[in-house]
Design a protein around this motif. Structure first.
Motif, PDB file in Angstrom:
ATOM      1  N   ARG A 192     -33.260 -65.635 -27.441  1.00  0.00           N
ATOM      2  CA  ARG A 192     -32.089 -66.508 -27.533  1.00  0.00           C
ATOM      3  C   ARG A 192     -31.083 -66.263 -26.417  1.00  0.00           C
ATOM      4  O   ARG A 192     -30.371 -67.181 -25.996  1.00  0.00           O
ATOM      5  CB  ARG A 192     -31.399 -66.302 -28.883  1.00  0.00           C
ATOM      6  N   GLN A 193     -31.020 -65.031 -25.931  1.00  0.00           N
ATOM      7  CA  GLN A 193     -30.043 -64.705 -24.891  1.00  0.00           C
ATOM      8  C   GLN A 193     -30.541 -65.063 -23.495  1.00  0.00           C
ATOM      9  O   GLN A 193     -29.819 -65.677 -22.708  1.00  0.00           O
ATOM     10  CB  GLN A 193     -29.688 -63.217 -24.961  1.00  0.00           C
ATOM     11  N   THR A 194     -31.783 -64.708 -23.184  1.00  0.00           N
ATOM     12  CA  THR A 194     -32.297 -64.919 -21.823  1.00  0.00           C
ATOM     13  C   THR A 194     -33.045 -66.242 -21.662  1.00  0.00           C
ATOM     14  O   THR A 194     -33.199 -66.739 -20.546  1.00  0.00           O
ATOM     15  CB  THR A 194     -33.248 -63.774 -21.434  1.00  0.00           C
ATOM     16  N   GLY A 195     -33.511 -66.797 -22.766  1.00  0.00           N
ATOM     17  CA  GLY A 195     -34.292 -68.026 -22.666  1.00  0.00           C
ATOM     18  C   GLY A 195     -35.717 -67.787 -22.205  1.00  0.00           C
ATOM     19  O   GLY A 195     -36.488 -68.736 -22.025  1.00  0.00           O
ATOM     20  N   GLN A 196     -36.091 -66.538 -22.029  1.00  0.00           N
ATOM     21  CA  GLN A 196     -37.431 -66.196 -21.573  1.00  0.00           C
ATOM     22  C   GLN A 196     -38.382 -66.062 -22.766  1.00  0.00           C
ATOM     23  O   GLN A 196     -37.965 -65.763 -23.886  1.00  0.00           O
ATOM     24  CB  GLN A 196     -37.405 -64.867 -20.784  1.00  0.00           C
ATOM     25  N   TYR A 197     -39.661 -66.279 -22.501  1.00  0.00           N
ATOM     26  CA  TYR A 197     -40.654 -66.142 -23.562  1.00  0.00           C
ATOM     27  C   TYR A 197     -40.739 -64.694 -24.049  1.00  0.00           C
ATOM     28  O   TYR A 197     -40.650 -63.754 -23.255  1.00  0.00           O
ATOM     29  CB  TYR A 197     -42.038 -66.568 -23.073  1.00  0.00           C
ATOM     30  N   LYS A 198     -40.921 -64.547 -25.366  1.00  0.00           N
ATOM     31  CA  LYS A 198     -41.235 -63.237 -25.914  1.00  0.00           C
ATOM     32  C   LYS A 198     -42.725 -62.999 -25.697  1.00  0.00           C
ATOM     33  O   LYS A 198     -43.538 -63.859 -26.038  1.00  0.00           O
ATOM     34  CB  LYS A 198     -40.893 -63.181 -27.403  1.00  0.00           C
ATOM     35  N   MET A 199     -43.059 -61.851 -25.141  1.00  0.00           N
ATOM     36  CA  MET A 199     -44.439 -61.591 -24.736  1.00  0.00           C
ATOM     37  C   MET A 199     -45.101 -60.544 -25.639  1.00  0.00           C
ATOM     38  O   MET A 199     -44.454 -59.604 -26.103  1.00  0.00           O
ATOM     39  CB  MET A 199     -44.477 -61.103 -23.287  1.00  0.00           C
ATOM     40  N   ILE A 200     -46.400 -60.753 -25.893  1.00  0.00           N
ATOM     41  CA  ILE A 200     -47.229 -59.777 -26.586  1.00  0.00           C
ATOM     42  C   ILE A 200     -48.513 -59.617 -25.783  1.00  0.00           C
ATOM     43  O   ILE A 200     -49.257 -60.584 -25.594  1.00  0.00           O
ATOM     44  CB  ILE A 200     -47.559 -60.222 -28.023  1.00  0.00           C
TER      45      ILE A 200
END
Length: 360
Positions: free
Chosen positions: A54-62
């Protein structure tokens, strides 16, 4: 995604129907079937279904890959309003059960949640066909299972005993889940699909099925009341006389054409466009067919005493869905429709408004 979704759905049903099947495996496979189906829908519609910070707008990665939405998130996005609340709540219940099921009580839980499991699979099938077409239906692969549980007095006693033996935690999970749920949702067949098997005694044709589905929405008000009363009282019918139901559909071809035309900006003929449509969709055999009873019972039945064909409300909706716009009509018939003039459209609108006012 669709192929993987289908594989899991079929595995789930196999687990349910198999005498040595595992309820946990049914839950796991249906969970994945729904997840991959909704991911396929989002992919088809161009919807980004990956979590973002929500803060960076970047994808959460796994493991170097974007983290895709889980099933609960997919259900919220796919069914955001109350229109399909029963479908969403049904699937969410099985998400909760999958997380909490105790293996030693699987058999009891399977018996108690049978109607909801049936709804889960049927909702999956309807969702799949609605978004990807009849070519992706699983109906030709799945059959109604042979069962003794509900057909004998001993089996019914086992069902009641199974419900009583469920641990308090599991019973409370379902109770809490349904607490505050609108009664209309709990009564919706898309949330809990329960059936009563009634033996049919009498003459049959080669086209008759061992199990015939009767759509609740196609019943008259009187027939629905009988069904509701039977459900409340727990009435079990063990034998009945053969009842003719050929007039249940009620709609002649001319009535179908009138209803379709009333909802379109162009004309629709009972003996032109309508005839072409039932032929193309194999809804009924030709006039000189050897067996006139070989109809698609969802849309049409043969009234043998008066030797005519009658159509269902579902057929009206099917026709409108297939040719309901100028573009769809042109693609289907290969020609432009005969448009209504302005005076006709205004008259139709006035008639509709008057009907609404009277009903209000």
């Amino acid at each position: 995604m669709l192929n993987e979704s289908e594989r899991h759905a079929l595995k789930a049903v196999d687990e349910w129907n198999c005498s040595t099947g595992n309820f946990s495996d049914f839950l796991t496979h249906m969970h994945k079937a729904w997840l991959y189906l909704l991911h396929a829908e989002f992919k088809k519609d161009g919807v980004d279904f990956n979590y973002k910070d929500r803060q960076t707008g970047q994808y959460k990665m796994i493991d170097g890959e974007p983290s895709a939405w889980d099933l609960e998130q997919c259900l919220k996005k796919r069914y955001p309003d109350s229109t399909d609340a029963a479908v969403r709540r049904n699937a969410e219940l099985f998400v909760a059960l999958r997380n909490k099921v105790e293996h030693r009580y699987e058999h009891n839980l399977k018996i108690v949640t049978g109607g909801k499991a049936q709804a889960l699979v049927m909702n999956y099938e309807q969702e799949r066909v609605a978004h990807f077409g009849l070519d992706y239906s699983l109906a030709h692969l799945l059959r109604f299972p042979i069962t003794l549980q509900s057909l004998t007095t001993e089996g019914q006693a086992q069902q009641r005993e199974a419900a009583a033996k469920l641990p308090k935690g599991t019973r409370d999970l379902v109770t809490r889940f349904e607490a505050g749920m609108d009664q209309a949702v709990k009564d919706d067949l898309r949330y809990d699909y329960r059936v009563r098997l009634v033996p049919i005694v009498g003459n049959k044709t080669d086209a008759d099925l061992a199990v015939e589905f009767v759509n609740y929405n196609d019943l008259t008000d009187e027939e629905r009341e009988v069904m509701m009363e039977a459900g409340r009282t727990g009435t079990v019918v063990t034998k009945m006389k053969h009842i003719e139901v050929t007039n249940k559909a009620k709609l002649r071809a001319t009535t179908v054409a009138e209803r379709v035309e009333a909802r379109l900006p162009f004309y629709f003929s009972a003996y032109g466009e309508h005839t072409e449509m039932w032929r193309r969709f194999n809804v009924r055999p030709a006039k000189d067919a050897t067996d006139p009873c070989l109809t698609d019972a969802r849309y049409c039945i043969y009234d043998e005493p008066v030797k005519t064909y009658l159509y269902t409300d579902a057929w009206v909706e099917k026709v409108i869905k297939e040719i309901g716009t100028v573009e769809k009509y042109r693609n289907f018939f290969g020609k432009k429709p005969r448009m209504k003039n302005v005076a006709t459209l205004l008259q139709q609108a006035a008639s509709d408004e008057s009907a609404i006012s009277k009903s209000a």
